[in-house]
Write a protein that holds these residues in place. Structure first.
Motif, PDB file in Angstrom:
ATOM      1  N   LEU A  77       0.861  -1.179   0.000  1.00  0.00           N
ATOM      2  CA  LEU A  77       0.000   0.000   0.000  1.00  0.00           C
ATOM      3  C   LEU A  77       0.894   1.226   0.000  1.00  0.00           C
ATOM      4  CD1 LEU A  77      -2.461  -1.608   2.453  1.00  0.00           C
ATOM      5  CD2 LEU A  77      -3.187  -0.629   0.286  1.00  0.00           C
ATOM      6  N   ALA A  78       1.233   1.680  -1.216  1.00  0.00           N
ATOM      7  CA  ALA A  78       2.224   2.739  -1.387  1.00  0.00           C
ATOM      8  C   ALA A  78       1.606   4.078  -1.751  1.00  0.00           C
ATOM      9  CB  ALA A  78       3.232   2.334  -2.471  1.00  0.00           C
ATOM     10  N   ILE A 123       1.992  -8.033   3.866  1.00  0.00           N
ATOM     11  CA  ILE A 123       1.509  -6.706   3.512  1.00  0.00           C
ATOM     12  C   ILE A 123       2.533  -5.673   3.990  1.00  0.00           C
ATOM     13  CG2 ILE A 123      -0.324  -4.997   3.897  1.00  0.00           C
ATOM     14  CD1 ILE A 123      -2.182  -7.392   4.522  1.00  0.00           C
ATOM     15  N   VAL A 124       2.757  -4.652   3.188  1.00  0.00           N
ATOM     16  CA  VAL A 124       3.589  -3.523   3.604  1.00  0.00           C
ATOM     17  C   VAL A 124       2.768  -2.250   3.458  1.00  0.00           C
ATOM     18  CG1 VAL A 124       5.633  -2.126   3.133  1.00  0.00           C
ATOM     19  CG2 VAL A 124       5.779  -4.616   3.032  1.00  0.00           C
ATOM     20  N   LEU A 125       2.665  -1.494   4.550  1.00  0.00           N
ATOM     21  CA  LEU A 125       1.984  -0.208   4.570  1.00  0.00           C
ATOM     22  C   LEU A 125       3.016   0.911   4.478  1.00  0.00           C
ATOM     23  CD1 LEU A 125      -0.207  -0.855   7.761  1.00  0.00           C
ATOM     24  CD2 LEU A 125      -0.809  -1.436   5.400  1.00  0.00           C
ATOM     25  N   ARG A 163       1.637 -11.753   7.504  1.00  0.00           N
ATOM     26  CA  ARG A 163       2.522 -10.781   8.140  1.00  0.00           C
ATOM     27  C   ARG A 163       2.202  -9.376   7.639  1.00  0.00           C
ATOM     28  NH1 ARG A 163       7.160 -10.612   6.571  1.00  0.00           N
ATOM     29  NH2 ARG A 163       6.991 -11.882   4.685  1.00  0.00           N
ATOM     30  N   VAL A 164       2.346  -8.406   8.527  1.00  0.00           N
ATOM     31  CA  VAL A 164       2.106  -7.011   8.167  1.00  0.00           C
ATOM     32  C   VAL A 164       3.230  -6.155   8.747  1.00  0.00           C
ATOM     33  CG1 VAL A 164       0.456  -5.107   8.127  1.00  0.00           C
ATOM     34  CG2 VAL A 164      -0.385  -7.465   8.359  1.00  0.00           C
ATOM     35  N   ASN A 165       3.835  -5.346   7.898  1.00  0.00           N
ATOM     36  CA  ASN A 165       4.885  -4.430   8.327  1.00  0.00           C
ATOM     37  C   ASN A 165       4.638  -3.056   7.706  1.00  0.00           C
ATOM     38  OD1 ASN A 165       6.868  -6.301   9.785  1.00  0.00           O
ATOM     39  ND2 ASN A 165       6.626  -7.350   7.814  1.00  0.00           N
ATOM     40  N   ALA A 166       5.333  -2.056   8.216  1.00  0.00           N
ATOM     41  CA  ALA A 166       5.206  -0.700   7.693  1.00  0.00           C
ATOM     42  C   ALA A 166       6.585  -0.138   7.401  1.00  0.00           C
ATOM     43  CB  ALA A 166       4.473   0.207   8.684  1.00  0.00           C
ATOM     44  N   ILE A 167       6.652   0.693   6.373  1.00  0.00           N
ATOM     45  CA  ILE A 167       7.886   1.379   6.034  1.00  0.00           C
ATOM     46  C   ILE A 167       7.644   2.877   6.131  1.00  0.00           C
ATOM     47  CG2 ILE A 167       7.353   1.304   3.550  1.00  0.00           C
ATOM     48  CD1 ILE A 167      10.379   1.081   3.056  1.00  0.00           C
ATOM     49  N   HIS A 168       8.613   3.588   6.705  1.00  0.00           N
ATOM     50  CA  HIS A 168       8.513   5.033   6.874  1.00  0.00           C
ATOM     51  C   HIS A 168       9.745   5.664   6.218  1.00  0.00           C
ATOM     52  CE1 HIS A 168       5.180   4.521   9.690  1.00  0.00           C
ATOM     53  NE2 HIS A 168       5.873   3.523  10.201  1.00  0.00           N
ATOM     54  N   ALA A 213      10.284 -13.977   9.058  1.00  0.00           N
ATOM     55  CA  ALA A 213      10.342 -13.790  10.511  1.00  0.00           C
ATOM     56  C   ALA A 213      10.091 -12.346  10.918  1.00  0.00           C
ATOM     57  CB  ALA A 213      11.703 -14.243  11.056  1.00  0.00           C
ATOM     58  N   VAL A 214       9.856 -11.473   9.948  1.00  0.00           N
ATOM     59  CA  VAL A 214       9.667 -10.054  10.251  1.00  0.00           C
ATOM     60  C   VAL A 214       8.173  -9.754  10.205  1.00  0.00           C
ATOM     61  CG1 VAL A 214      10.168  -7.697   9.527  1.00  0.00           C
ATOM     62  CG2 VAL A 214      11.930  -9.452   9.355  1.00  0.00           C
ATOM     63  N   ASN A 215       7.639  -9.321  11.349  1.00  0.00           N
ATOM     64  CA  ASN A 215       6.205  -9.073  11.463  1.00  0.00           C
ATOM     65  C   ASN A 215       5.965  -7.982  12.495  1.00  0.00           C
ATOM     66  OD1 ASN A 215       3.481  -9.527  10.906  1.00  0.00           O
ATOM     67  ND2 ASN A 215       3.275 -11.122  12.450  1.00  0.00           N
ATOM     68  N   GLY A 216       5.092  -7.029  12.168  1.00  0.00           N
ATOM     69  CA  GLY A 216       4.779  -5.961  13.111  1.00  0.00           C
ATOM     70  C   GLY A 216       5.866  -4.921  13.246  1.00  0.00           C
ATOM     71  N   VAL A 217       6.717  -4.789  12.229  1.00  0.00           N
ATOM     72  CA  VAL A 217       7.863  -3.888  12.281  1.00  0.00           C
ATOM     73  C   VAL A 217       7.541  -2.587  11.550  1.00  0.00           C
ATOM     74  CG1 VAL A 217      10.219  -3.530  11.429  1.00  0.00           C
ATOM     75  CG2 VAL A 217       9.590  -5.687  12.539  1.00  0.00           C
ATOM     76  N   SER A 218       7.872  -1.461  12.170  1.00  0.00           N
ATOM     77  CA  SER A 218       7.861  -0.156  11.504  1.00  0.00           C
ATOM     78  C   SER A 218       9.303   0.202  11.188  1.00  0.00           C
ATOM     79  CB  SER A 218       7.245   0.919  12.413  1.00  0.00           C
ATOM     80  OG  SER A 218       5.831   0.855  12.407  1.00  0.00           O
ATOM     81  N   LEU A 219       9.641   0.190   9.916  1.00  0.00           N
ATOM     82  CA  LEU A 219      11.021   0.369   9.489  1.00  0.00           C
ATOM     83  C   LEU A 219      11.244   1.758   8.933  1.00  0.00           C
ATOM     84  CD1 LEU A 219      13.799  -0.956   8.926  1.00  0.00           C
ATOM     85  CD2 LEU A 219      12.903  -1.631   6.686  1.00  0.00           C
ATOM     86  N   ASN A 220      12.099   2.542   9.605  1.00  0.00           N
ATOM     87  CA  ASN A 220      12.510   3.842   9.088  1.00  0.00           C
ATOM     88  C   ASN A 220      13.643   3.658   8.098  1.00  0.00           C
ATOM     89  OD1 ASN A 220      10.707   4.922  10.934  1.00  0.00           O
ATOM     90  ND2 ASN A 220      12.286   5.590  12.362  1.00  0.00           N
ATOM     91  N   VAL A 221      13.508   4.278   6.927  1.00  0.00           N
ATOM     92  CA  VAL A 221      14.579   4.224   5.926  1.00  0.00           C
ATOM     93  C   VAL A 221      14.972   5.668   5.630  1.00  0.00           C
ATOM     94  CG1 VAL A 221      15.294   3.329   3.671  1.00  0.00           C
ATOM     95  CG2 VAL A 221      13.550   2.116   4.989  1.00  0.00           C
TER      96      VAL A 221
END
Length: 228
Positions: A77-78, A123-125, A163-168, A213-221
């Motif tokens: 979801l970009a 999913i990636v938000l 799995r659901v993760n987010a990227i910031h 193995a990555v789930n529920g992570v908010s990743l700052n880039v």
């Protein structure tokens, strides 16, 4: 071959993500608000890529727009929309549109596609760092990006084992929006001495979608910009 859906895939980061998966030989569906533009983007990406018209700010129409997608292994979801809206000069219509697009719209896409997402899918938000470092006019942007963090948490619980993760992302220096601007002041405050590139964001999304193995992570880039 995986089935990848990129919502907001007609330009910028979403387009590069769609291109990455098409070049890997995956079946890609990208969406944009305009059917013609979505079809043109799909043709440009090439491979087994389809373009669909979908407006996140019209959530009642999302289910029908996505009805033809049979299965999903990865959902990105970009879609984003930039908005300058201060409390002092508050535009309610613009605020409602952005909140609907990014919170209600994102959630309705997941609701509509949920039964078709593979149990080992992901999913990636897309959020944004304005939630941590607001700026004048970011009232709605900061609020909805904070909301993405909350949405991430509830989706992890409700959609398990998906799995659901987010990227910031921070400022992406070579993206269409930023590449012609003087960003030397941002670089000076970035500990790694350089801005994120579109390829860095694509790589991070691929990591979040692919690492089981990555789930529920908010990743700052952001190259450490928040700490600069």
């Amino acid at each position: 071959m995986s089935s990848i859906v990129v919502v907001g895939g007609t330009s910028g980061l979403g387009l590069e993500i769609a291109r990455h998966y098409a070049e890997q030989g995956d079946r890609v569906t990208l969406t944009g608000r305009d059917a013609g533009r979505a079809a043109a983007a799909a043709k440009d990406v090439g491979g087994d890529t389809t373009g669909l018209a979908l407006d996140l700010a019209a959530p009642h129409d999302i289910g029908a727009a996505l009805a033809g997608i049979e299965s999903v292994d990865g959902l990105v979801l970009a879609a984003i929309e930039r908005d300058l809206n201060t409390v002092a000069d508050y535009d309610i219509a613009r605020a409602l549109r952005l909140v609907t697009l990014k919170l209600v719209g994102y959630t309705e896409v997941v609701h509509a596609l949920g039964p078709r997402i593979a149990a080992d899918g992901a999913i990636v938000l897309f959020g944004g760092l304005a939630k941590e470092r607001p700026y004048p006019g970011s009232t709605t942007v900061s609020t909805v990006n904070g909301g993405v963090a909350g949405l991430l948490n509830t989706l992890v619980v409700e959609l398990a084992p998906v799995r659901v993760n987010a990227i910031h992302p921070g400022i992406v220096g070579d993206s269409p929006y930023w590449r012609d601007r003087d960003l030397s002041h941002v670089v000076a405050r970035t500990p790694c001495g350089q801005l994120a590139r579109m390829s860095d964001i694509v790589d991070a999304v691929a990591f979040l979608l692919g690492n089981r193995a990555v789930n529920g992570v908010s990743l700052n880039v952001d190259g450490g910009w928040l700490l600069g």
